[in-house]
Design a protein around this motif. Structure first.
Motif, short mmCIF file in Angstrom:
data_model
loop_
_atom_site.label_atom_id
_atom_site.label_comp_id
_atom_site.label_asym_id
_atom_site.label_seq_id
_atom_site.Cartn_x
_atom_site.Cartn_y
_atom_site.Cartn_z
N ASP A 1 62.72 34.22 51.65
CA ASP A 1 61.83 34.04 52.79
C ASP A 1 62.32 32.86 53.61
O ASP A 1 62.22 31.71 53.18
CB ASP A 1 60.41 33.80 52.26
CG ASP A 1 59.37 33.74 53.37
OD1 ASP A 1 59.75 33.58 54.55
OD2 ASP A 1 58.17 33.83 53.03
N TYR B 1 60.90 29.79 58.10
CA TYR B 1 60.96 28.47 58.77
C TYR B 1 62.37 28.03 59.10
O TYR B 1 62.61 26.85 59.34
CB TYR B 1 60.25 27.43 57.90
CG TYR B 1 58.79 27.73 57.71
CD1 TYR B 1 57.87 27.44 58.70
CD2 TYR B 1 58.33 28.38 56.56
CE1 TYR B 1 56.53 27.77 58.56
CE2 TYR B 1 56.99 28.71 56.40
CZ TYR B 1 56.10 28.40 57.41
OH TYR B 1 54.78 28.73 57.28
N SER C 1 60.66 35.62 60.63
CA SER C 1 59.47 35.88 61.43
C SER C 1 59.53 35.15 62.76
O SER C 1 60.13 34.08 62.85
CB SER C 1 58.26 35.40 60.64
OG SER C 1 57.11 35.44 61.43
N SER D 1 56.74 34.19 63.98
CA SER D 1 55.47 33.46 63.97
C SER D 1 55.64 31.98 64.22
O SER D 1 55.04 31.41 65.12
CB SER D 1 54.76 33.66 62.62
OG SER D 1 54.18 34.93 62.58
#
Ligand code: PLP
Length: 406
Positions: free
Chosen positions: A217, A220, A248, A250
């Motif tokens: 993941d 960031y 992402s 986001s």
């Protein structure tokens, strides 16, 4: 009579953020002496980049006319080529070769991190870092891969402690339980630590040797400021045969409310004689109809020169908050980690105070909302997490208030 998925009954009721919300509401009802400053939940606060807004307006206008209206997207799993190609090119610009059909656009890294479990058998052994982004644990539990919760730990999960002693990066597991699925998050939520290539290489070699799969993941990655820290696990030799990467828009571009992310499943990644790329393609094609056209155009605009410049400015704004928190809390005598390659600051509580007690103290005395480290796993006890996603002035004020309390 229908049989429910009993695994849901095993999930502990008080998921971290609802419990924080409960305490904050209870305190708010007591008329706090100062307005609350929220540095707890990791949501962004700054508006979308103008280039993104422009792209959304243009795409919305297209939807208003019969000639340019779009319905279901029939391209790869609901992702338009324009976005997949832009993502592919952005990897290429950093020296990583990913083919466009290895990129799957989705509505969130959160969904993908959990949904990826669909393509793996329920009896796989899952390893998670401790402390951990709770989604990996709860989705593993829902799928029956976590066992039972004993009040502190899940009996079937392999916990990989990430502590100050190991630089908040996990050592290979000891013992005879070899994990099949290994969640690694870098830059890390909640500790803010970012893995080096050397650290990742150890896990890549391990996964290739044992036939495990790393679920990496890197939501960031845009917050990495130090040179030499990998933004993608595919910068590490051998990763394409053992790792799936989640990213992402986001936190990179303020899309927490827009919803757009992507997952890379290399075609070289095979297990049990099957291509995981083909399996994920089948899974997404069956259960997912794609991200809205307007949002995909918005995401594409992040890669335009203006979009890049504007989103990087917002990231710099947040990272300045990170610096202020880090320096302020250090000056106040706390031991502080993270905040250099991630928008999270991981602070040791003073004098061995428990995380929830320190959370309560900061809430009640400074009116600052943080996140207790214990909520992220047993090794999070003795820490709190602060996020750099707040308003700049409010962040300065929060740090001043905390200093006065300490
Ligand atoms: N992965 C990590 C580590 C996160 O911290 C978050 C959000 O907080 C996500 C994934 C979720 O990303 P998305 O908004 O794309 O679902």
């Amino acid at each position: 009579m229908v049989k429910i998925n009993d695994n849901f009954q095993k999930l502990p009721g008080g998921y971290l953020f609802p419990e924080i919300g409960r305490r904050v509401r209870a305190f708010s009802a007591e008329n706090p002496p100062m307005p609350l400053i929220r540095l707890g939940i990791g949501d962004v606060t700054q508006p979308l980049a103008p280039a993104v807004i422009e792209a959304m307006k243009k795409a919305t206008e297209e939807m208003a006319h019969k000639e340019t209206f779009r319905g279901y997207c029939e391209e790869t799993c609901g992702a338009y080529d324009f976005l997949r190609f832009a993502i592919r090119d952005s990897y290429k610009a950093t020296g990583v070769d990913i083919a466009d059909d290895e990129i799957f656009v989705s509505d969130g890294a959160k969904s993908d991190c959990g949904n990826i479990g669909d393509i793996f058998s329920a009896d796989n052994i899952v390893a998670v870092c401790d402390p951990v982004y709770p989604v990996y644990v709860d989705t593993s539990a829902m799928a029956g891969r976590a066992g039972d919760f004993d009040g502190e730990r899940w009996t079937k999960l392999v916990y990989l402690p990430c502590t100050a002693e190991n630089g908040f990066f996990p050592a290979l597991p000891q013992g005879d339980r070899i994990p099949d699925l290994i969640y690694i998050c870098s830059p890390n939520n909640p500790t803010g630590a970012a893995a080096t290539k050397e650290q990742l290489k150890v896990w890549v070699d391990y996964a290739n040797e044992h036939g495990s799969v790393i679920l990496y993941d890197s939501a960031y990655e845009a917050y990495i400021t130090e040179p030499g820290i990998p933004h993608s696990i595919y910068e590490v030799e051998g990763a394409k045969t053992c790792a799936i990467e989640f990213r992402s828009f986001s936190k990179t571009a303020g899309f927490t409310g827009n919803r757009c992310a992507y997952t890379v499943v290399p075609k070289a990644l095979e297990r049990g004689g099957a291509s995981l790329n083909a399996m994920w393609n089948r899974r997404q094609g069956t259960k997912f109809n794609g991200v809205p056209y307007v949002i995909q155009r918005a995401a594409e605009a992040v890669y335009s020169p203006d979009g890049q410049k504007q989103t990087m400015e917002t990231i710099a704004y947040y990272m300045n908050n990170a610096r202020i928190i880090k320096e302020g809390l250090s000056a106040a005598g706390l031991t502080v980690y993270g905040g250099t390659n991630a928008p999270y600051i991981w602070a040791r509580t003073p004098d061995g105070v428990g995380s929830w007690d320190f959370f309560d103290l900061l809430l009640k005395k400074a009116c600052v909302v943080t996140t207790p480290g214990a909520g992220f796993g047993p090794s999070g006890e003795g820490y709190i997490r602060l996020t750099a996603f707040g308003d700049a002035d409010a962040t300065v004020e929060a740090v001043e208030r905390i200093k006065k309390v300490l």
